[in-house]
Design a protein around this motif. Structure first.
Motif, PDB file in Angstrom:
ATOM      1  N   UNK A 188       8.225   0.913  -8.015  1.00 30.17           N
ATOM      2  CA  UNK A 188       8.643   1.976  -7.104  1.00 30.17           C
ATOM      3  C   UNK A 188       8.895   3.267  -7.857  1.00 30.17           C
ATOM      4  N   UNK A 189       9.450   3.176  -9.061  1.00 33.04           N
ATOM      5  CA  UNK A 189       9.723   4.379  -9.852  1.00 33.04           C
ATOM      6  C   UNK A 189       8.438   5.109 -10.214  1.00 33.04           C
ATOM      7  N   UNK A 190       7.322   4.362 -10.326  1.00 35.21           N
ATOM      8  CA  UNK A 190       6.042   5.025 -10.591  1.00 35.21           C
ATOM      9  C   UNK A 190       5.498   5.709  -9.340  1.00 35.21           C
ATOM     10  N   UNK A 191       5.743   5.113  -8.188  1.00 40.14           N
ATOM     11  CA  UNK A 191       5.233   5.665  -6.931  1.00 40.14           C
ATOM     12  C   UNK A 191       6.151   6.750  -6.375  1.00 40.14           C
ATOM     13  N   UNK A 192       7.440   6.569  -6.560  1.00 39.51           N
ATOM     14  CA  UNK A 192       8.443   7.450  -5.954  1.00 39.51           C
ATOM     15  C   UNK A 192       9.501   7.778  -7.013  1.00 39.51           C
ATOM     16  N   UNK A 193       9.180   8.644  -7.970  1.00 39.79           N
ATOM     17  CA  UNK A 193      10.082   8.892  -9.102  1.00 39.79           C
ATOM     18  C   UNK A 193      11.237   9.850  -8.765  1.00 39.79           C
ATOM     19  N   UNK A 194      12.183   9.358  -7.981  1.00 36.40           N
ATOM     20  CA  UNK A 194      13.337  10.165  -7.600  1.00 36.40           C
ATOM     21  C   UNK A 194      14.575   9.691  -8.357  1.00 36.40           C
ATOM     22  N   UNK A 195      15.606  10.533  -8.348  1.00 33.77           N
ATOM     23  CA  UNK A 195      16.850  10.185  -9.040  1.00 33.77           C
ATOM     24  C   UNK A 195      17.505   8.949  -8.429  1.00 33.77           C
ATOM     25  N   UNK A 196      17.450   8.829  -7.099  1.00 35.15           N
ATOM     26  CA  UNK A 196      18.062   7.674  -6.439  1.00 35.15           C
ATOM     27  C   UNK A 196      17.341   6.394  -6.822  1.00 35.15           C
ATOM     28  N   UNK A 197      16.012   6.437  -6.871  1.00 34.09           N
ATOM     29  CA  UNK A 197      15.252   5.254  -7.284  1.00 34.09           C
ATOM     30  C   UNK A 197      15.596   4.889  -8.727  1.00 34.09           C
ATOM     31  N   UNK A 198      15.692   5.872  -9.604  1.00 29.13           N
ATOM     32  CA  UNK A 198      16.031   5.597 -10.999  1.00 29.13           C
ATOM     33  C   UNK A 198      17.433   5.003 -11.110  1.00 29.13           C
ATOM     34  N   UNK A 199      18.356   5.473 -10.274  1.00 27.12           N
ATOM     35  CA  UNK A 199      19.705   4.918 -10.283  1.00 27.12           C
ATOM     36  C   UNK A 199      19.690   3.449  -9.873  1.00 27.12           C
TER      37      UNK A 199
ATOM     38  N   UNK B 138       0.813  -1.226   0.000  1.00 25.83           N
ATOM     39  CA  UNK B 138       0.000   0.000   0.000  1.00 25.83           C
ATOM     40  C   UNK B 138       0.842   1.270   0.000  1.00 25.83           C
ATOM     41  N   UNK B 139       2.149   1.178  -0.204  1.00 25.70           N
ATOM     42  CA  UNK B 139       2.969   2.379  -0.187  1.00 25.70           C
ATOM     43  C   UNK B 139       4.417   2.068  -0.507  1.00 25.70           C
ATOM     44  N   UNK B 140       5.256   3.097  -0.537  1.00 19.70           N
ATOM     45  CA  UNK B 140       6.662   2.909  -0.941  1.00 19.70           C
ATOM     46  C   UNK B 140       7.466   2.007  -0.017  1.00 19.70           C
ATOM     47  N   UNK B 141       7.195   2.048   1.293  1.00 22.84           N
ATOM     48  CA  UNK B 141       7.978   1.188   2.179  1.00 22.84           C
ATOM     49  C   UNK B 141       7.713  -0.290   1.894  1.00 22.84           C
ATOM     50  N   UNK B 142       6.485  -0.621   1.500  1.00 27.38           N
ATOM     51  CA  UNK B 142       6.174  -2.000   1.135  1.00 27.38           C
ATOM     52  C   UNK B 142       7.001  -2.438  -0.068  1.00 27.38           C
ATOM     53  N   UNK B 143       7.196  -1.537  -1.030  1.00 21.76           N
ATOM     54  CA  UNK B 143       8.000  -1.863  -2.207  1.00 21.76           C
ATOM     55  C   UNK B 143       9.479  -1.958  -1.851  1.00 21.76           C
ATOM     56  N   UNK B 144       9.960  -1.023  -1.043  1.00 21.38           N
ATOM     57  CA  UNK B 144      11.365  -1.083  -0.600  1.00 21.38           C
ATOM     58  C   UNK B 144      11.637  -2.406   0.130  1.00 21.38           C
ATOM     59  N   UNK B 145      10.695  -2.836   0.958  1.00 28.06           N
ATOM     60  CA  UNK B 145      10.891  -4.070   1.718  1.00 28.06           C
ATOM     61  C   UNK B 145      10.958  -5.275   0.794  1.00 28.06           C
ATOM     62  N   UNK B 146      10.134  -5.305  -0.236  1.00 23.81           N
ATOM     63  CA  UNK B 146      10.151  -6.444  -1.155  1.00 23.81           C
ATOM     64  C   UNK B 146      11.402  -6.429  -2.028  1.00 23.81           C
ATOM     65  N   UNK B 147      11.908  -5.250  -2.331  1.00 22.72           N
ATOM     66  CA  UNK B 147      13.193  -5.174  -3.043  1.00 22.72           C
ATOM     67  C   UNK B 147      14.309  -5.749  -2.172  1.00 22.72           C
TER      68      UNK B 147
END
Length: 377
Positions: free
Chosen positions: A294-305, A264-273
């Motif tokens: 995650x890039x769709x939910x949290x489109x930051x440069x660090x996520x893209x990297x 339901x949010x970015x932390x859930x995606x970070x945890x699965x990564x």
């Protein structure tokens, strides 16, 4: 003295939180906590470390507060009684109440984080200033203004209830994430404290998937703490770590949490990564898919990297190189480009890029790791 330094790391938040609860005075709480540590520094080498260092420090700090209150003219009787009478215990941890107070939306986000790091974690103002890339006097003024705002706005010292709890939660999770990262980079006590508080928060809010996901993320990341550095203290890349040294009990707990927790949010995606790395080998294709989401939910440069890294490992280094974000003077991008270039079979180019990334990185374990990769090539 090492024992006093350890007590500072482990018990600062407890001492300050207790004194704020019973006196309502933030400055008095911090001053008396500091006084108690100074008394410990004087007495413990002579008398020995007490069996319960945290309880000893709380008692000394409380007595110091009482002494100062007795000398004060304003509300003397009321405050003296608050200090002398042991308050009733409940299931809410004082430090958790303190975090919610520090994270009140009336405060600017940077002030919330800085105040929590200073008051709950006990970091020095100088360390916090370096983290925010500002001068120490600037950070001192920022923290002082935040405390004054809490007093002037009469922000309550408690964990909020109802809708207010959901509204305040993202700020608290951001602070816990920052505390954990500080511990992940070296101060293990802070990582342990972040996990403890997150576990408590998950018990308080069992229906909040982002709280449970954050706990799972912390557990997976912290499970690798014994394998992240070599005997010299230098960083060991994830693909070179001895996975038999990972804490399998923590990983099992994290995976069990994720099995029953919806996304339901970015932390859930970070945890699965993070969970994609826990097997005998990293599941890069699954990790790449989670990074796409995650890039769709949290489109930051660090996520893209990191997404570029995942795709480079999953589908080939040239794919990752094509996806690298364009960021000037960002050594991590250069380091990733160097790694993918080496994997693409161009060692001379990779060696040059590793050395350039090292030149852009402050002296420390990260820089040594980059130079070591260049030397290997």
């Amino acid at each position: 003295m090492d024992a006093v330094a350890q007590a500072h790391r482990e018990h600062w938040g407890r001492i300050v939180a207790t004194l704020i609860r019973v006196t309502g005075d933030w400055t008095l709480a911090e001053d008396c906590a500091q006084d108690a540590l100074a008394v410990a520094l004087e007495r413990w080498p002579r008398d020995g470390v007490p069996g319960n260092p945290g309880g000893w420090l709380v008692t000394v700090a409380r007595n110091r507060a009482l002494d100062q209150i007795r000398r004060a003219a304003v509300e003397q009787r009321k405050l003296r009684e608050a200090v002398m009478i042991e308050p009733p215990h409940d299931d809410t941890d004082d430090r958790l109440s303190l975090i919610f107070t520090c994270c009140h939306p009336a405060l600017a986000l940077e002030a919330r984080v800085a105040l929590t790091l200073r008051t709950v974690a006990g970091l020095s103002t100088a360390d916090i200033a370096r983290a925010f890339l500002v001068t120490e006097p600037t950070m001192t003024r920022r923290i002082t203004r935040a405390k004054a705002k809490i007093a002037q706005a009469r922000i309550p010292y408690r964990v909020p209830e109802g809708d207010a709890l959901g509204e305040r939660l993202p700020g608290v999770l951001a602070v816990l994430y920052l505390l954990f990262n500080r511990g992940y980079d070296g101060e293990t006590v802070l990582a342990d404290e972040a996990i403890r508080l997150t576990r408590m928060l998950a018990g308080l809010m069992p229906g909040e998937s982002e709280v449970a996901s954050l706990l799972a993320l912390f557990l997976v990341q912290h499970s690798r703490r014994h394998a992240r550095r070599d005997e010299r203290g230098d960083l060991v890349p994830l693909d070179r770590q001895d996975r038999t040294r990972w804490d399998r009990a923590a990983i099992a707990e994290a995976l069990e949490i994720l099995l029953r927790t919806p996304i339901e949010g970015p932390y859930a995606l970070h945890a699965r990564i993070a969970a994609g790395h826990v097997g005998a080998e990293s599941d890069w294709r699954s990790i790449a898919l989670w990074y796409d989401e995650l890039a769709r939910v949290q489109p930051t440069a660090v996520v893209e990297l990191n997404r570029a890294v995942a795709h480079g490992y999953a589908y080939g280094p040239e794919v990752g190189l094509e996806m690298l974000p364009k960021l000037d003077n960002y050594p991590l991008v250069t380091a990733v480009e160097a790694d993918l270039t080496a994997r693409a079979g161009r060692p001379e180019d990779a060696k040059r890029l590793f050395r350039r990334a090292a030149a852009e990185t402050p002296d420390g374990p990260e820089r040594r790791a980059l130079l070591s990769r260049a030397d290997e090539l």
